[in-house]
Structures are given as structure tokens and as C-alpha cells.
Write a protein that holds these residues in place. Sequence first.
Motif, short mmCIF file in Angstrom:
data_model
loop_
_atom_site.label_atom_id
_atom_site.label_comp_id
_atom_site.label_asym_id
_atom_site.label_seq_id
_atom_site.Cartn_x
_atom_site.Cartn_y
_atom_site.Cartn_z
N HIS A 287 0.83 -1.19 0.00
CA HIS A 287 0.00 0.00 0.00
C HIS A 287 0.87 1.25 0.00
O HIS A 287 2.04 1.23 0.41
CB HIS A 287 -0.92 0.00 1.21
CG HIS A 287 -1.91 -1.11 1.19
ND1 HIS A 287 -3.00 -1.09 0.37
CD2 HIS A 287 -1.96 -2.28 1.86
CE1 HIS A 287 -3.69 -2.20 0.55
NE2 HIS A 287 -3.08 -2.93 1.45
N PHE A 288 0.28 2.35 -0.46
CA PHE A 288 1.00 3.61 -0.58
C PHE A 288 1.63 4.03 0.74
O PHE A 288 2.79 4.44 0.79
CB PHE A 288 0.04 4.68 -1.10
CG PHE A 288 0.71 5.94 -1.50
CD1 PHE A 288 1.55 5.99 -2.59
CD2 PHE A 288 0.50 7.11 -0.79
CE1 PHE A 288 2.18 7.16 -2.97
CE2 PHE A 288 1.12 8.29 -1.15
CZ PHE A 288 1.96 8.31 -2.25
N GLN B 214 6.38 16.65 0.62
CA GLN B 214 4.95 16.36 0.46
C GLN B 214 4.72 14.85 0.45
O GLN B 214 3.78 14.36 1.06
CB GLN B 214 4.42 16.98 -0.82
CG GLN B 214 4.24 18.47 -0.74
CD GLN B 214 3.71 19.06 -2.04
OE1 GLN B 214 3.89 18.50 -3.11
NE2 GLN B 214 3.08 20.22 -1.94
N PHE B 215 5.57 14.13 -0.27
CA PHE B 215 5.45 12.68 -0.34
C PHE B 215 5.59 12.05 1.03
O PHE B 215 4.76 11.23 1.44
CB PHE B 215 6.50 12.14 -1.30
CG PHE B 215 6.58 10.65 -1.36
CD1 PHE B 215 5.48 9.89 -1.72
CD2 PHE B 215 7.76 9.99 -1.06
CE1 PHE B 215 5.55 8.50 -1.77
CE2 PHE B 215 7.84 8.62 -1.12
CZ PHE B 215 6.73 7.87 -1.47
N ASN C 31 1.45 13.00 -4.31
CA ASN C 31 1.08 11.85 -5.12
C ASN C 31 2.17 11.66 -6.17
O ASN C 31 2.01 12.06 -7.32
CB ASN C 31 -0.29 12.08 -5.76
CG ASN C 31 -0.81 10.85 -6.43
OD1 ASN C 31 -0.35 9.74 -6.18
ND2 ASN C 31 -1.79 11.03 -7.29
N PRO C 32 3.30 11.07 -5.78
CA PRO C 32 4.45 11.00 -6.68
C PRO C 32 4.21 10.04 -7.84
O PRO C 32 3.45 9.08 -7.73
CB PRO C 32 5.57 10.49 -5.78
CG PRO C 32 4.86 9.67 -4.76
CD PRO C 32 3.56 10.38 -4.52
N THR C 33 4.89 10.30 -8.92
CA THR C 33 4.84 9.41 -10.07
C THR C 33 5.74 8.21 -9.80
O THR C 33 6.57 8.22 -8.87
CB THR C 33 5.35 10.12 -11.34
OG1 THR C 33 6.73 10.46 -11.15
CG2 THR C 33 4.53 11.37 -11.64
N LEU C 34 5.60 7.20 -10.62
CA LEU C 34 6.46 6.03 -10.52
C LEU C 34 7.91 6.43 -10.73
O LEU C 34 8.81 5.91 -10.05
CB LEU C 34 6.03 4.98 -11.53
CG LEU C 34 6.84 3.70 -11.56
CD1 LEU C 34 6.85 3.01 -10.20
CD2 LEU C 34 6.28 2.75 -12.61
N THR D 115 9.33 9.24 -9.92
CA THR D 115 9.81 9.89 -8.69
C THR D 115 10.14 8.85 -7.63
O THR D 115 11.20 8.90 -7.01
CB THR D 115 8.76 10.87 -8.16
OG1 THR D 115 8.56 11.90 -9.13
CG2 THR D 115 9.19 11.50 -6.84
N VAL D 116 9.25 7.89 -7.43
CA VAL D 116 9.49 6.84 -6.44
C VAL D 116 10.73 6.04 -6.82
O VAL D 116 11.55 5.70 -5.96
CB VAL D 116 8.25 5.92 -6.30
CG1 VAL D 116 8.55 4.73 -5.40
CG2 VAL D 116 7.07 6.70 -5.77
N SER D 117 10.89 5.78 -8.09
CA SER D 117 12.06 5.03 -8.57
C SER D 117 13.36 5.79 -8.30
O SER D 117 14.35 5.19 -7.86
CB SER D 117 11.92 4.76 -10.06
OG SER D 117 13.01 4.02 -10.54
N LYS D 118 13.37 7.08 -8.53
CA LYS D 118 14.55 7.90 -8.25
C LYS D 118 14.91 7.87 -6.77
O LYS D 118 16.09 7.75 -6.41
CB LYS D 118 14.32 9.35 -8.68
CG LYS D 118 14.30 9.56 -10.17
CD LYS D 118 14.00 11.02 -10.48
CE LYS D 118 13.89 11.29 -11.95
NZ LYS D 118 13.59 12.71 -12.24
N LEU D 119 13.89 7.99 -5.92
CA LEU D 119 14.13 7.96 -4.47
C LEU D 119 14.67 6.59 -4.04
O LEU D 119 15.64 6.51 -3.28
CB LEU D 119 12.85 8.29 -3.71
CG LEU D 119 12.32 9.71 -3.88
CD1 LEU D 119 10.93 9.84 -3.29
CD2 LEU D 119 13.28 10.73 -3.27
#
Length: 69
Positions: free
Chosen positions: A2-3, A37-38, A44-47, A49-53
Motif C-alpha cells: 500500500h502507498f 509532500q510525499f 502523489n508522486p509518479t512512478l 519519482t518513487v524510482s529515483k528515491l
Amino acid sequence: MHFENLINSLKARRDMLNVTQETLSELSGVGLRTLKQFESGKGNPTLATVSKLADALGLELCFQVINRE
């Protein structure tokens, strides 16, 4: 996953590595405001953005497709 679990996992990894939000922002190329914010659950990050993190934190993303018929 889950998110909320994703957010908690990334925050926990960042804390474990003693990496500040500012440093993670620089290392990942994700804006500091976006990161804050995330992590606060407001973004509501994009895929991408999540991948970069995840990459900057040395994590691998794994997705499970759920068939809901």
C-alpha cells in the motif's frame, strides 16, 4: 504494498542511512518540496519519482500485479 507502506519504507531507509531530506533530494534529483509532500502523505508522486528515491537509497522496487476479476 500500500502507498502508506511505501512511504514508511522509504522514510525508514532514509533514517537508517542518516540521510536528510535535503541530501536525498540532491542525490535523487527529486525536488525537496516534492519529497516533503510525499513523506508527509500529501503528495502523489509518479512512478519515476518513487524510482529515483529508491535508487538513491539503494532500494529495489518490486511490483505485484493483482488480477481483480
